[in-house]
Scaffold this motif. Structure first.
Motif, PDB file in Angstrom:
ATOM      1  N   LEU A  53       0.774  -1.011   0.017  1.00  0.00           N
ATOM      2  CA  LEU A  53      -0.037   0.098   0.293  1.00  0.00           C
ATOM      3  C   LEU A  53       1.228   1.306   0.327  1.00  0.00           C
ATOM      4  CD1 LEU A  53      -2.600  -0.966   2.810  1.00  0.00           C
ATOM      5  CD2 LEU A  53      -2.737  -1.555   0.120  1.00  0.00           C
ATOM      6  N   ASP A  54       1.758   2.000  -1.317  1.00  0.00           N
ATOM      7  CA  ASP A  54       1.950   2.593  -1.465  1.00  0.00           C
ATOM      8  C   ASP A  54       1.623   3.759  -2.313  1.00  0.00           C
ATOM      9  OD1 ASP A  54       4.032   4.342  -1.194  1.00  0.00           O
ATOM     10  OD2 ASP A  54       5.757   3.445  -0.816  1.00  0.00           O
ATOM     11  N   GLY A  55       1.782   4.349  -2.989  1.00  0.00           N
ATOM     12  CA  GLY A  55       0.632   5.502  -4.096  1.00  0.00           C
ATOM     13  C   GLY A  55      -0.703   5.841  -3.706  1.00  0.00           C
ATOM     14  N   ILE A  56      -0.907   6.296  -4.906  1.00  0.00           N
ATOM     15  CA  ILE A  56      -2.611   6.658  -4.833  1.00  0.00           C
ATOM     16  C   ILE A  56      -3.447   5.698  -5.805  1.00  0.00           C
ATOM     17  CG2 ILE A  56      -4.189   7.869  -6.143  1.00  0.00           C
ATOM     18  CD1 ILE A  56      -2.384   9.086  -3.511  1.00  0.00           C
ATOM     19  N   MET A  57      -4.148   4.718  -5.639  1.00  0.00           N
ATOM     20  CA  MET A  57      -5.336   3.656  -5.857  1.00  0.00           C
ATOM     21  C   MET A  57      -6.072   4.315  -7.147  1.00  0.00           C
ATOM     22  SD  MET A  57      -7.816   0.649  -4.014  1.00  0.00           S
ATOM     23  CE  MET A  57      -5.904   0.066  -3.587  1.00  0.00           C
ATOM     24  N   SER A  58      -5.811   3.586  -7.888  1.00  0.00           N
ATOM     25  CA  SER A  58      -6.905   3.811  -9.143  1.00  0.00           C
ATOM     26  C   SER A  58      -8.242   3.291  -8.938  1.00  0.00           C
ATOM     27  CB  SER A  58      -6.768   4.414 -10.508  1.00  0.00           C
ATOM     28  OG  SER A  58      -5.930   2.838 -11.178  1.00  0.00           O
ATOM     29  N   GLU A  59      -9.738   2.780  -9.825  1.00  0.00           N
ATOM     30  CA  GLU A  59     -10.246   1.861 -10.541  1.00  0.00           C
ATOM     31  C   GLU A  59      -9.795   1.221 -10.829  1.00  0.00           C
ATOM     32  OE1 GLU A  59     -13.840   0.583  -9.389  1.00  0.00           O
ATOM     33  OE2 GLU A  59     -13.514   2.428  -9.048  1.00  0.00           O
ATOM     34  N   ARG A  60      -9.098   0.995 -11.957  1.00  0.00           N
ATOM     35  CA  ARG A  60      -8.498  -0.338 -12.510  1.00  0.00           C
ATOM     36  C   ARG A  60      -7.414   0.402 -12.766  1.00  0.00           C
ATOM     37  NH1 ARG A  60     -11.666  -1.896 -18.235  1.00  0.00           N
ATOM     38  NH2 ARG A  60     -10.859  -4.105 -18.124  1.00  0.00           N
ATOM     39  N   THR A  61      -6.538  -0.810 -13.562  1.00  0.00           N
ATOM     40  CA  THR A  61      -5.338  -0.422 -13.674  1.00  0.00           C
ATOM     41  C   THR A  61      -5.326  -0.367 -15.298  1.00  0.00           C
ATOM     42  OG1 THR A  61      -4.498  -1.976 -12.077  1.00  0.00           O
ATOM     43  CG2 THR A  61      -2.845  -0.577 -14.700  1.00  0.00           C
ATOM     44  N   VAL A  72       7.364   1.933 -12.644  1.00  0.00           N
ATOM     45  CA  VAL A  72       5.966   2.242 -12.081  1.00  0.00           C
ATOM     46  C   VAL A  72       5.239   1.299 -12.512  1.00  0.00           C
ATOM     47  CG1 VAL A  72       4.743   4.193 -11.429  1.00  0.00           C
ATOM     48  CG2 VAL A  72       7.288   4.042 -11.776  1.00  0.00           C
ATOM     49  N   ASP A  73       4.546   0.577 -11.150  1.00  0.00           N
ATOM     50  CA  ASP A  73       3.297  -0.210 -11.703  1.00  0.00           C
ATOM     51  C   ASP A  73       1.992   0.398 -11.047  1.00  0.00           C
ATOM     52  OD1 ASP A  73       4.612  -2.251 -13.751  1.00  0.00           O
ATOM     53  OD2 ASP A  73       5.758  -2.887 -11.601  1.00  0.00           O
ATOM     54  N   GLY A  74       1.089   0.353 -12.019  1.00  0.00           N
ATOM     55  CA  GLY A  74      -0.083   1.005 -11.886  1.00  0.00           C
ATOM     56  C   GLY A  74      -0.832   0.113 -10.752  1.00  0.00           C
ATOM     57  N   MET A  75      -1.770   1.122  -9.236  1.00  0.00           N
ATOM     58  CA  MET A  75      -2.221   0.053  -8.692  1.00  0.00           C
ATOM     59  C   MET A  75      -3.495  -0.166  -8.723  1.00  0.00           C
ATOM     60  SD  MET A  75      -0.854   0.802  -4.089  1.00  0.00           S
ATOM     61  CE  MET A  75      -1.467   2.120  -4.152  1.00  0.00           C
ATOM     62  N   SER A  76      -4.292  -0.820  -8.581  1.00  0.00           N
ATOM     63  CA  SER A  76      -5.870  -0.285  -9.115  1.00  0.00           C
ATOM     64  C   SER A  76      -6.899  -0.941  -7.424  1.00  0.00           C
ATOM     65  CB  SER A  76      -5.791  -0.869 -10.888  1.00  0.00           C
ATOM     66  OG  SER A  76      -6.278  -2.368 -10.319  1.00  0.00           O
ATOM     67  N   PHE A  77      -7.843  -0.794  -7.898  1.00  0.00           N
ATOM     68  CA  PHE A  77      -8.979  -1.720  -6.955  1.00  0.00           C
ATOM     69  C   PHE A  77      -8.731  -2.657  -7.038  1.00  0.00           C
ATOM     70  CE2 PHE A  77     -13.334  -2.110  -6.863  1.00  0.00           C
ATOM     71  CZ  PHE A  77     -13.217  -2.453  -4.689  1.00  0.00           C
ATOM     72  N   GLU A  78      -9.292  -2.558  -8.645  1.00  0.00           N
ATOM     73  CA  GLU A  78     -10.134  -4.262  -8.875  1.00  0.00           C
ATOM     74  C   GLU A  78      -8.728  -5.359  -8.823  1.00  0.00           C
ATOM     75  OE1 GLU A  78     -10.286  -4.841 -13.945  1.00  0.00           O
ATOM     76  OE2 GLU A  78     -12.209  -3.321 -13.296  1.00  0.00           O
ATOM     77  N   ALA A  79      -8.262  -4.601  -8.815  1.00  0.00           N
ATOM     78  CA  ALA A  79      -6.540  -5.872  -8.874  1.00  0.00           C
ATOM     79  C   ALA A  79      -6.321  -6.727  -7.471  1.00  0.00           C
ATOM     80  CB  ALA A  79      -5.056  -5.406  -9.826  1.00  0.00           C
ATOM     81  N   TYR A  80      -6.566  -5.675  -7.076  1.00  0.00           N
ATOM     82  CA  TYR A  80      -6.144  -5.781  -5.289  1.00  0.00           C
ATOM     83  C   TYR A  80      -7.380  -6.687  -4.752  1.00  0.00           C
ATOM     84  CZ  TYR A  80      -2.141  -2.841  -4.231  1.00  0.00           C
ATOM     85  OH  TYR A  80       0.115  -3.311  -4.723  1.00  0.00           O
ATOM     86  N   GLN A  81      -8.442  -6.506  -5.382  1.00  0.00           N
ATOM     87  CA  GLN A  81     -10.183  -7.204  -5.016  1.00  0.00           C
ATOM     88  C   GLN A  81      -9.831  -8.208  -5.061  1.00  0.00           C
ATOM     89  OE1 GLN A  81     -11.744  -6.244  -2.653  1.00  0.00           O
ATOM     90  NE2 GLN A  81     -13.502  -6.036  -3.321  1.00  0.00           N
ATOM     91  N   GLU A 106     -10.041   6.238  -2.747  1.00  0.00           N
ATOM     92  CA  GLU A 106     -11.715   6.865  -2.556  1.00  0.00           C
ATOM     93  C   GLU A 106     -11.731   5.511  -1.051  1.00  0.00           C
ATOM     94  OE1 GLU A 106     -13.769   7.185  -5.972  1.00  0.00           O
ATOM     95  OE2 GLU A 106     -11.694   8.112  -7.244  1.00  0.00           O
ATOM     96  N   MET A 107     -12.838   6.552  -0.599  1.00  0.00           N
ATOM     97  CA  MET A 107     -13.724   6.070   0.680  1.00  0.00           C
ATOM     98  C   MET A 107     -14.358   4.291   0.134  1.00  0.00           C
ATOM     99  SD  MET A 107     -13.719   6.076   3.649  1.00  0.00           S
ATOM    100  CE  MET A 107     -14.487   4.807   5.060  1.00  0.00           C
ATOM    101  N   ALA A 108     -14.625   4.822  -0.789  1.00  0.00           N
ATOM    102  CA  ALA A 108     -15.632   3.266  -1.041  1.00  0.00           C
ATOM    103  C   ALA A 108     -14.717   2.650  -1.538  1.00  0.00           C
ATOM    104  CB  ALA A 108     -17.010   3.330  -1.910  1.00  0.00           C
ATOM    105  N   HIS A 109     -13.585   3.139  -2.030  1.00  0.00           N
ATOM    106  CA  HIS A 109     -12.556   1.796  -1.856  1.00  0.00           C
ATOM    107  C   HIS A 109     -12.209   0.723  -0.915  1.00  0.00           C
ATOM    108  CE1 HIS A 109     -11.932   3.146  -6.595  1.00  0.00           C
ATOM    109  NE2 HIS A 109     -12.264   2.989  -7.083  1.00  0.00           N
ATOM    110  N   LEU A 110     -11.838   2.074   0.401  1.00  0.00           N
ATOM    111  CA  LEU A 110     -11.576   1.420   1.067  1.00  0.00           C
ATOM    112  C   LEU A 110     -12.463   0.466   2.078  1.00  0.00           C
ATOM    113  CD1 LEU A 110      -9.574   4.562   2.244  1.00  0.00           C
ATOM    114  CD2 LEU A 110      -8.157   2.846   1.728  1.00  0.00           C
ATOM    115  N   GLU A 111     -13.270   1.148   1.792  1.00  0.00           N
ATOM    116  CA  GLU A 111     -14.500  -0.057   2.456  1.00  0.00           C
ATOM    117  C   GLU A 111     -14.908  -1.452   1.492  1.00  0.00           C
ATOM    118  OE1 GLU A 111     -18.583   0.689   4.068  1.00  0.00           O
ATOM    119  OE2 GLU A 111     -18.066   1.950   3.046  1.00  0.00           O
ATOM    120  N   GLU A 112     -14.617  -1.368   0.769  1.00  0.00           N
ATOM    121  CA  GLU A 112     -14.096  -2.528  -0.151  1.00  0.00           C
ATOM    122  C   GLU A 112     -13.720  -3.638   0.195  1.00  0.00           C
ATOM    123  OE1 GLU A 112     -16.227  -3.194  -3.990  1.00  0.00           O
ATOM    124  OE2 GLU A 112     -17.536  -1.239  -3.963  1.00  0.00           O
ATOM    125  N   LEU A 113     -12.106  -2.539   0.235  1.00  0.00           N
ATOM    126  CA  LEU A 113     -11.082  -3.537   0.833  1.00  0.00           C
ATOM    127  C   LEU A 113     -11.324  -4.104   1.730  1.00  0.00           C
ATOM    128  CD1 LEU A 113      -8.589  -1.440  -1.374  1.00  0.00           C
ATOM    129  CD2 LEU A 113      -9.288  -3.828  -1.962  1.00  0.00           C
TER     130      LEU A 113
END
Length: 589
Positions: A53-61, A72-81, A106-113
């Protein structure tokens, strides 16, 4: 003279060899990227999933080979979920190790993760978290862990939620530019950054509502996980426990201990029942990206729509670093999904604060056409507001996260007046010829006349009326009912449920299950759209990759000066009539 030509020739040969070597190195790097994207590590028994967990998470990579070339590798909610859920079902993975640092989402991403991490623990597995510079977002996720450790010289941010808005009215005035708003709705505050020098009462009211809602959720969940009272957690934030001696965090039970980075291996090894000197089988997020398929032909399409809504892809610019929902491309994709016989239902995953009102209307129309053939369910992510809500209102059913930002039913326009810049500061003179009274509407030498301004205002009001009609039709409400909750008002998902702007609270899985129910499916596959670009497509579309790469570098270089300059750029390039939020918020502190 001979020496001159000899040196020139040697220089040319040197440049040629340098270019040849660099081409070979670039080719080798690209081959490495392709190989890396196609091969994943084998997962062996007694493995640990590592979440960095380091950087800003996007919806999708979004694949960007320039970023990958630079490590530099993207960090996405979709991939982590997906990785957490696959790890939950994989008996070879015994635990998760969270490297919790400067992370924003985003708060919604945090809650779902966090929900997914909770399911992981319910499966009888463990979680260990370690941080050196923990943000509130990374601590919120880590608070579920069996044990949380911090570096003895590390930092854990815990100060509550807040932020500041930059207002550029006087900055623009210094260079002779005035932004004149044309808007409908007292809560439609997106224009304020250009036209005011402080937050309006209406905007402050709605902003405090969602910030307090988010913070209450964070404090409630952390209190339950760490067995600390909510009053104590708020007191720790008020006194800035983050700046106290790290031992105070242990005494407050916010963390379990202070250890150095090299000592984490022994902690993880103990959880695995191994000796501290044994190798630990580590699994990366990228190793757990395969989605289970049973060879079924019936599909539920999950289409991700993220970013600003625009009519067409904006021209090349270093400020174009974020995602965009291109109206024309979106409409083509909806037509393709409508015609695909294997697709039985569509889940539209929306994460957008809006944008072009014109593009939103075109997208709304295409969703309505799609809905004639198969069910459409919207899953709201971090935001589905203004133009994002416009398109959502066409769906058969809307699912929102409790902390989604939604609503903001209203539109606005911004008219840029540069006449002072040209005529007074630069001393330019203008003259006109015209056949009709308003033939030179939008002339640079003077602002709009009262007649022209009133005509534009009425045009915006018609757009607002159309927006409300779309919502009234989609949500089966009267125009009066819509007006009572419109006016550009922003709502949390939990509030939106109460006023019937959404049908249920839940996550993407909730939306998929509802789509299957509407399509009367028991067995189906879930397929993601739009499909990720291949490396060849990225190479052919070099401008997009370059823009994204340069934008990231510019953000790092300019720091706090980036946003004011981007606002000025956006003012000059955005469509005249907008349906968008006034802000973009991630939890990064």
């Amino acid at each position: 003279m001979k020496d001159f030509f000899k040196h020139v020739f040697a220089t040319m040969v040197g440049l040629f060899l340098f270019g040849f070597v660099m081409t070979i190195l670039a080719f080798i790097s690209l081959v490495g990227i392709i190989a890396g994207s196609e091969n994943t590590n084998d997962i062996t028994d007694n493995s640990v999933l590592v979440l960095n967990l380091d950087g800003i998470m996007s919806e999708r990579t979004e694949d960007n080979f320039l970023n990958k070339l630079n490590g530099v590798d993207g960090m996405s909610f979709e991939a982590y979920q997906r990785a957490i859920r696959n790890a939950t079902d994989n008996d070879k993975i015994k635990g998760i190790f969270i490297q919790a640092n400067s992370f924003g989402a985003e708060m919604a991403h945090l809650e779902e993760l966090r929900q997914s991490l909770s399911e992981f623990k319910k499966a009888g597995k463990w979680i260990i978290a370690y941080g050196e510079e923990m943000s509130q977002a990374s601590y919120y996720l880590s608070s579920l862990a069996d044990k949380i450790y911090l570096n003895p010289a590390g930092e854990l941010s815990w100060a509550g939620l807040g932020g500041e808005t930059k207002y550029v009215k006087h900055t623009l005035a210094k260079i002779g530019i005035r932004a004149v708003p044309v808007k409908v709705g007292k809560y439609k505050s997106a224009v304020e950054i250009f036209t005011e020098d402080k937050m309006s009462d209406a905007n402050r009211e709605q902003t405090e509502r969602y910030l307090n809602g988010w913070w209450n959720k964070i404090v409630t969940d952390v209190a339950a996980s760490r067995k600390i009272s909510k009053d104590s957690l708020n007191a720790y934030a008020d006194r800035l426990i983050s700046l106290e001696d790290q031992q105070q965090l242990v005494k407050a039970r916010m963390i379990d201990g202070l250890i150095y980075n090299d000592q984490t291996k022994a902690v993880v090894a103990k959880m695995l029942g191994q000796d501290k000197d044994d190798d630990i089988n580590q699994v990366a997020v990228s190793d757990l990206q395969e989605e289970a398929t049973d060879g079924l032909s019936d599909q539920i399409a999950v289409y991700t729509a993220v970013g600003d809504i625009v009519d067409s892809s904006s021209p090349q610019s270093v400020f174009r670093g974020g995602s965009q929902i291109v109206g024309k491309d979106f409409c083509k994709d909806m037509q393709a999904l409508a015609d695909d016989k294997n697709v039985k239902a569509v889940v539209l995953r929306v994460n957008s604060g809006g944008g072009s009102a014109y593009a939103s209307e075109q997208m709304w129309h295409q969703i309505m056409e799609l809905k004639k053939k198969k069910p459409v369910v919207v899953s709201m992510s971090g935001a589905a507001a203004s133009g994002g809500y416009y398109i959502s209102s066409a769906a058969n059913y809307i699912v929102a996260d409790a902390n989604t930002i939604t609503g903001s039913i209203g539109i606005f326009g911004i008219l840029g007046d540069r006449s002072k810049l040209y005529t007074q500061l630069l001393g330019m003179k203008f003259d006109e010829v015209k056949t009709n009274r308003n033939s030179v509407i939008g002339a640079q030498g003077h602002f709009f006349s009262d007649e022209q301004f009133n005509l534009i205002q009425r045009s915006v009001e018609r757009g607002y009326l159309l927006f409300k009609k779309r919502v009234a039709g989609g949500r089966r409400m009267t125009m009066e009912q819509v007006e009572a909750i419109a006016q550009g008002h922003v709502y949390l998902g939990s509030d939106a449920l109460r006023i019937h702007l959404v049908d249920a609270l839940g996550n993407l899985d909730t939306a998929v299950r509802k789509a299957a129910q509407l399509a009367k499916l028991d067995d189906y596959n879930v397929k993601r759209y739009p499909e990720e670009k291949s490396l060849l497509d990225q190479l052919l579309d070099m401008d997009d990759s370059m823009d994204s790469y340069l934008n990231g570098k510019l953000r790092l270089l300019m720091g706090d000066m980036y946003e004011p300059l981007k606002m000025k750029h956006d003012l000059e390039t955005m469509d005249r009539v907008q349906a968008r939020l006034p802000f973009s918020i991630s939890l990064v502190k």
